[in-house]
Design a protein around this motif. Structure first.
Motif, PDB file in Angstrom:
ATOM      1  N   ILE A   1       0.838  -1.203   0.000  1.00  0.00           N
ATOM      2  CA  ILE A   1       0.000   0.000   0.000  1.00  0.00           C
ATOM      3  C   ILE A   1       0.870   1.249   0.000  1.00  0.00           C
ATOM      4  CG2 ILE A   1      -1.667   1.346   1.343  1.00  0.00           C
ATOM      5  CD1 ILE A   1      -2.886  -1.343   2.232  1.00  0.00           C
ATOM      6  N   SER A   2       1.860   1.308   0.875  1.00  0.00           N
ATOM      7  CA  SER A   2       2.738   2.475   0.935  1.00  0.00           C
ATOM      8  C   SER A   2       3.517   2.639  -0.368  1.00  0.00           C
ATOM      9  CB  SER A   2       3.707   2.349   2.112  1.00  0.00           C
ATOM     10  OG  SER A   2       3.017   2.404   3.339  1.00  0.00           O
ATOM     11  N   PHE A   3       3.973   1.539  -0.944  1.00  0.00           N
ATOM     12  CA  PHE A   3       4.715   1.605  -2.212  1.00  0.00           C
ATOM     13  C   PHE A   3       3.826   2.168  -3.310  1.00  0.00           C
ATOM     14  CE2 PHE A   3       6.593   0.196  -6.145  1.00  0.00           C
ATOM     15  CZ  PHE A   3       7.965   0.248  -5.915  1.00  0.00           C
ATOM     16  N   ASN A   4       2.597   1.677  -3.384  1.00  0.00           N
ATOM     17  CA  ASN A   4       1.676   2.166  -4.410  1.00  0.00           C
ATOM     18  C   ASN A   4       1.370   3.650  -4.230  1.00  0.00           C
ATOM     19  OD1 ASN A   4      -0.258   2.146  -6.538  1.00  0.00           O
ATOM     20  ND2 ASN A   4      -1.882   1.872  -5.039  1.00  0.00           N
ATOM     21  N   LEU A   5       1.178   4.077  -2.995  1.00  0.00           N
ATOM     22  CA  LEU A   5       0.883   5.488  -2.760  1.00  0.00           C
ATOM     23  C   LEU A   5       2.059   6.378  -3.154  1.00  0.00           C
ATOM     24  CD1 LEU A   5      -1.030   5.344   0.653  1.00  0.00           C
ATOM     25  CD2 LEU A   5      -1.981   5.624  -1.641  1.00  0.00           C
ATOM     26  N   LYS A   6       3.278   5.892  -2.942  1.00  0.00           N
ATOM     27  CA  LYS A   6       4.464   6.679  -3.297  1.00  0.00           C
ATOM     28  C   LYS A   6       4.648   6.802  -4.801  1.00  0.00           C
ATOM     29  CE  LYS A   6       7.669   6.112   0.587  1.00  0.00           C
ATOM     30  NZ  LYS A   6       8.956   5.511   1.010  1.00  0.00           N
ATOM     31  N   TYR A   7       4.395   5.705  -5.522  1.00  0.00           N
ATOM     32  CA  TYR A   7       4.766   5.659  -6.936  1.00  0.00           C
ATOM     33  C   TYR A   7       3.579   5.514  -7.891  1.00  0.00           C
ATOM     34  CZ  TYR A   7       9.312   4.864  -4.798  1.00  0.00           C
ATOM     35  OH  TYR A   7      10.449   4.993  -4.034  1.00  0.00           O
ATOM     36  N   GLY A   8       2.360   5.454  -7.352  1.00  0.00           N
ATOM     37  CA  GLY A   8       1.200   5.188  -8.208  1.00  0.00           C
ATOM     38  C   GLY A   8       0.607   6.400  -8.894  1.00  0.00           C
ATOM     39  N   GLY A   9       1.036   7.607  -8.497  1.00  0.00           N
ATOM     40  CA  GLY A   9       0.553   8.800  -9.203  1.00  0.00           C
ATOM     41  C   GLY A   9      -0.587   9.529  -8.533  1.00  0.00           C
ATOM     42  N   GLY A  10      -1.017   9.088  -7.352  1.00  0.00           N
ATOM     43  CA  GLY A  10      -2.070   9.793  -6.633  1.00  0.00           C
ATOM     44  C   GLY A  10      -1.512  10.995  -5.887  1.00  0.00           C
ATOM     45  N   ALA A  11      -2.315  11.561  -4.994  1.00  0.00           N
ATOM     46  CA  ALA A  11      -1.891  12.720  -4.189  1.00  0.00           C
ATOM     47  C   ALA A  11      -1.800  12.301  -2.726  1.00  0.00           C
ATOM     48  CB  ALA A  11      -2.884  13.860  -4.352  1.00  0.00           C
ATOM     49  N   ASN A  12      -0.637  12.535  -2.119  1.00  0.00           N
ATOM     50  CA  ASN A  12      -0.429  12.220  -0.709  1.00  0.00           C
ATOM     51  C   ASN A  12      -0.326  13.527   0.063  1.00  0.00           C
ATOM     52  OD1 ASN A  12      -0.168   9.359  -1.257  1.00  0.00           O
ATOM     53  ND2 ASN A  12       1.797   9.880  -2.197  1.00  0.00           N
ATOM     54  N   ILE A  13      -1.344  13.807   0.864  1.00  0.00           N
ATOM     55  CA  ILE A  13      -1.446  15.144   1.453  1.00  0.00           C
ATOM     56  C   ILE A  13      -1.186  15.139   2.956  1.00  0.00           C
ATOM     57  CG2 ILE A  13      -3.079  15.883  -0.334  1.00  0.00           C
ATOM     58  CD1 ILE A  13      -5.300  15.642   1.793  1.00  0.00           C
ATOM     59  N   ASP A  14      -0.613  16.237   3.396  1.00  0.00           N
ATOM     60  CA  ASP A  14      -0.403  16.486   4.820  1.00  0.00           C
ATOM     61  C   ASP A  14      -1.572  17.351   5.297  1.00  0.00           C
ATOM     62  OD1 ASP A  14       0.355  17.236   7.354  1.00  0.00           O
ATOM     63  OD2 ASP A  14       2.407  17.753   6.804  1.00  0.00           O
ATOM     64  N   ARG A  15      -2.432  16.777   6.105  1.00  0.00           N
ATOM     65  CA  ARG A  15      -3.635  17.497   6.535  1.00  0.00           C
ATOM     66  C   ARG A  15      -3.324  18.702   7.422  1.00  0.00           C
ATOM     67  NH1 ARG A  15      -8.308  12.916   7.749  1.00  0.00           N
ATOM     68  NH2 ARG A  15      -8.468  12.131   5.622  1.00  0.00           N
ATOM     69  N   LYS A  16      -2.104  18.738   7.961  1.00  0.00           N
ATOM     70  CA  LYS A  16      -1.709  19.865   8.801  1.00  0.00           C
ATOM     71  C   LYS A  16      -1.075  20.991   7.980  1.00  0.00           C
ATOM     72  CE  LYS A  16      -0.805  16.745  12.669  1.00  0.00           C
ATOM     73  NZ  LYS A  16       0.236  16.175  13.555  1.00  0.00           N
TER      74      LYS A  16
END
Length: 243
Positions: free
Chosen positions: A115-130
């Motif tokens: 899951i973490s690998f896909n989120l890093k390299y899959g092309g989605g958006a990983n956001i910091d809510r703060k």
């Protein structure tokens, strides 16, 4: 009976779910190195096919309804309600031809096999809510990829999971940010029903024998509509479908 069988079947489900996550972590790496973005996507699709298969261990009935011939030559913003983490593998698998991406918490990019690998390299958006600046920047980058590659994005405008299945008010922020960069995107609501029942007793035991449906609803053309009207229309459609 759902809870009783849950005690028996949940360990088997978790064992297989975790096994697939561990197995596909190196598979994703190899596919990304050898096949690039397209190769990686195929490995992620296959992973989620197997993850979805573990639902059947729990005796779950999986139903996906899509009566619409959705386009693949323009971006799509899928707006869905969110009931549990079990919503996501089905969305990735059943929407695979539309290259559906997700907006995720940046914390999930570390420590979770596959899951973490896909989120890093899959092309989605990983956001910091703060960090609102970082979040908007990430969503803009995702929107640019949507425009360039005709990708789609799945948004959960409730902001968090509705653990009892009751629909929460939709926020317009994510949809509005995407549409600023991808004004030609088609809006497609999806009603998810029943996945909350799978986790109604918590993480253990899961509830056996639950029916879970994902229903694609009538697409909404955003042209000549305000952001509020678009999100309200999607929310109302999902609310009606859940009745």
């Amino acid at each position: 009976m759902n809870k009783l069988f849950g005690y028996i079947l949940t360990p088997i489900h978790y064992l297989l779910f975790g096994l697939f996550l561990c197995l596909f972590h190196p598979v994703q790496w190899v596919c990304l190195k050898l096949g690039g973005q397209e190769g990686h996507k195929k490995s992620v699709d296959l992973l989620n096919f197997f993850l979805l298969g573990t639902y059947f261990i729990m005796g779950s009935r999986i139903i996906f309804k899509n009566p619409y011939d959705l386009p693949t030559d323009r971006p799509i913003i899928f707006i869905a309600n969110h009931q549990s983490m079990y919503d996501i593998p089905a969305l990735i698998w059943f929407l695979r031809r539309y290259h559906a991406k997700f907006i995720s918490k940046i914390e999930l990019t570390k420590g979770i096999p596959s899951i973490s690998f896909n989120l890093k390299y899959g092309g989605g958006a990983n956001i910091d809510r703060k960090d609102s600046k970082q979040a908007v920047s990430e969503i803009f980058k995702l929107a640019e990829r949507m425009q360039k590659f005709n990708w789609s994005t799945v948004i959960f405008p409730e902001g968090t999971r509705a653990k009892n299945g009751q629909l929460k008010p939709f926020a317009i922020g994510g949809v509005a940010t995407l549409l600023k960069k991808v004004p030609n995107a088609l809006i497609v609501p999806i009603a998810i029903n029943g996945s909350w029942k799978l986790v109604q007793y918590g993480k253990f035991p899961l509830s056996a024998g639950q029916k879970i449906t994902w229903e694609v609803l009538e697409p909404i053309e955003p042209e000549k509509k305000t952001m509020e009207e678009i999100v309200a229309a999607a929310e109302e459609a999902i609310k009606e479908a859940l009745k």
